[in-house]
Write an enzyme that holds these catalytic residues in place. Structure first.
Site, short mmCIF file in Angstrom:
data_model
loop_
_atom_site.label_atom_id
_atom_site.label_comp_id
_atom_site.label_asym_id
_atom_site.label_seq_id
_atom_site.Cartn_x
_atom_site.Cartn_y
_atom_site.Cartn_z
N GLY A 155 -1.68 2.97 -6.27
CA GLY A 155 -0.56 3.43 -5.46
C GLY A 155 -0.92 3.50 -4.00
N GLY A 156 -0.29 4.46 -3.28
CA GLY A 156 -0.50 4.55 -1.85
C GLY A 156 -1.93 4.89 -1.48
N ASP B 139 9.38 11.75 -4.04
CA ASP B 139 9.20 10.30 -4.21
C ASP B 139 9.74 9.86 -5.56
OD1 ASP B 139 8.48 7.76 -3.41
OD2 ASP B 139 6.39 7.95 -4.02
N GLY C 224 -4.19 6.33 -4.17
CA GLY C 224 -4.99 6.48 -5.38
C GLY C 224 -4.91 5.28 -6.30
N LYS D 179 -7.83 9.33 -12.37
CA LYS D 179 -7.25 8.96 -11.08
C LYS D 179 -8.25 9.33 -9.98
CE LYS D 179 -3.06 8.93 -8.32
NZ LYS D 179 -1.62 9.24 -8.25
#
Length: 564
Positions: free
Chosen positions: A41-42, A166, A44, A61
């Protein structure tokens, strides 16, 4: 801990004779062994890993490794882990533990690994098969049931003072066994608290479907107008309601509410443009769902649904109503299959949406040739205006209607049908029952011919003593038009001095009917429209038409005989 010390544990667990070393709990070295990269993702990335202590697959994660994380990225990563861990709800993936990498010194956390697909993938599949098959309600209901769970998960977070910020289909996982999990709480925060320091972000370089984590927080295509304006202090639960509604929009249309050439253009639309109604993008979007969706996409937060729970309740009510309608349709289908009448359901647009098998036997029309087609196509063109008026009146007034018309057989011939319309409450549809009266009509036409050719005046009277039919001779003898006679009491044609007792005579004749011939010796009088009395002879006979008992009265003017 040595293998011997784990032997009692093995026996307790029912593994007598097993290798005690298999139950060794690691006291040093890494607990998790990373496997394949599952998603990024952004800031992680999520890895499939093996928990060596519990011998199970988990998700780990960690911060992205291809670039050095900033202090702000570390802070947001830790906050995501703690917020996710605090949300004890079936719709949030459980966090097992948070650790620090012994080599890099960077934080990571382990959590349940869920096998499945994202809601984005499920929505794309729904619209791909919808386009191919045209049938979509079953999969739509499945998506809406998942949406209900998502809304309730977000509502739970709000009850704990946390907003997600989000919400989008890509941040929802649908498990292989029915799990619905809201993920990626990296931008979540407790509302009312100050925002952490923002990083500068080049919006032109950010895809509109990916998360922005700068002065503007969220995913442009799904973020609320207040997020798009960078008003972080104004962002609260209504922003998540907007995001949920944007998700619902994509479920209905296959795309987010706003798209553009770049992120800046999308953000401008989010702030100032109204989204296209879903029905203008995808045909046959249910009106009620469209209204629910657009309410949640209001620019002003106070004009949206009061909460995520209210939004879920509105969608749930639609699904429940659909289930009730489907059950009613199934029950009607079973009834339709047993009926010899022309049974059908006509929708708000005048189209046949459900038909019985009698349409094939009586009008030669196959089911597929009827469903989705206007009912008026099956009506003789000369009768369509009147039938159309009856449909409109029944729908507008919500009152039953009855009428007769000619229906067109598949071979081009016509059949006379007696129709009955009944509005269906809450469905904006009409229940139609048609009975073939072609033979009756032919009998009536034959009877009408006989009636009109009779030398004497002839009227038919029903059990209420009212005139139901009159021939031309009756018009000539009494001076009334047929329209003036029909529906009137028979006493209209009798002198006033006899009218009071006459209804009882009619009732007695209906109760014990016997033929009375003309010229039976009674001195009878008739009354013309102009008020003149005249001498008559009357014959009476009982007959039955379509199970209705009637009396035929033949009236002969004998005034000329009286004057002579």
């Amino acid at each position: 801990m040595n293998p011997e010390s784990t032997a009692p544990l093995a026996r307790t667990m029912g593994y007598e004779g097993a290798d005690p070393g298999a139950f060794r709990i690691r006291e040093s070295g890494p607990r998790y062994v990373l496997g394949d990269l599952h998603a990024a993702g952004g800031i992680g990335e999520v890895w499939l890993a093996r928990d060596l202590n519990l011998d199970r697959d988990v998700a780990v994660k960690k911060l992205q490794t291809h670039r050095a994380p900033t202090e702000l990225a570390k802070l947001r990563f830790l906050r995501e882990a703690r917020i996710t861990g605090q949300l004890d709800h079936p719709g949030v993936v459980p966090v097992y533990e948070i650790c620090c990498d012994e080599v890099t010194g960077l934080p990571y956390y382990s959590m349940r690994f869920l096998r499945g697909r994202t809601l984005s993938e499920a929505v794309r599949e729904h619209h791909r098969t919808r386009d191919a098959r045209g049938s979509h309600l079953k999969s739509l209901v499945g998506l809406l049931n998942a949406f209900d769970i998502i809304c309730n998960t977000v509502a739970y977070a709000h009850s704990r003072g946390i907003i997600h910020r989000d919400i989008k289909p890509g941040n929802v996982l649908l498990g292989d066994y029915g799990e619905v999990i809201v993920i990626d709480w990296g931008l979540a925060k407790q509302f009312g608290r100050a925002e952490v320091t923002a990083e500068a972000v080049n919006l032109d370089a950010v895809p509109q479907n990916e998360t922005v984590a700068g002065q503007i927080l969220g995913t442009p295509a799904y973020m609320s107008p207040e997020q798009a304006a960078g008003e972080s202090d104004a962002v609260g639960p209504p922003a998540d309601v907007y995001g949920l509604s944007a998700m619902l929009y994509e479920i209905l249309c296959g795309r987010p509410p706003f798209t553009g050439a770049n992120t800046v253009e999308v953000l401008k639309q989010v702030r100032s443009s109204a989204p296209l109604p879903p029905s203008e993008i995808t045909p046959n979007v249910p009106t009620a769902l469209e209204e629910i969706c657009l309410k949640g996409l209001a620019k002003v937060p106070s004009e949206r649904h009061a909460s995520a729970e209210h939004l879920a309740r509105a969608v749930r009510a639609w699904v429940s109503d659909l289930a009730e309608r489907r059950q009613a349709e199934e029950e009607r289908e079973r009834f339709f299959a047993l009926s010899l009448d022309l049974l059908a359901i006509i929708d708000a647009d005048g189209r046949l949406v459900q038909v019985g098998p009698a349409w094939a036997s009586l009008l030669g029309c196959a089911r597929d040739a009827l469903l989705g087609h206007p009912f008026l196509e099956r009506i003789h063109e000369d009768d369509r205006p009147a039938v159309g008026n009856n449909l409109e009146a029944a729908r507008t007034d919500q009152q039953p209607a009855a009428f007769e018309s000619r229906a067109v057989h598949a071979d081009g011939t016509t059949r006379w049908v007696s129709w009955n319309l009944t509005p269906i409450a809450r469905e904006r549809s009409l229940y139609l029952v048609g009975r073939d009266i072609t033979d009756l009509k032919r009998s009536q036409q034959l009877f009408e011919g006989v009636l009109q050719s009779a030398p004497d005046a002839l009227v038919l009277i029903n059990a209420e003593g009212r005139i139901t039919l009159a021939n031309r001779q009756a018009e000539n003898v009494f001076g009334y038009t047929r329209e003036e006679l029909l529906g009137q009491p028979i006493e209209l044609l009798i002198p006033h001095r006899f009218r009071e007792k006459h209804p009882s005579h009619v009732a007695k004749f209906f109760a014990a009917s016997s033929f009375r011939p003309m010229g039976s010796g009674l001195a009878l009088r008739g009354l013309r429209k102009d008020g003149r009395e005249f001498a008559v002879e009357i014959s009476l006979s009982a007959l039955t038409l379509e199970s209705t008992k009637l009396v035929a009265a033949s009236v002969r003017d004998v005034s000329a005989r009286e004057s002579s």
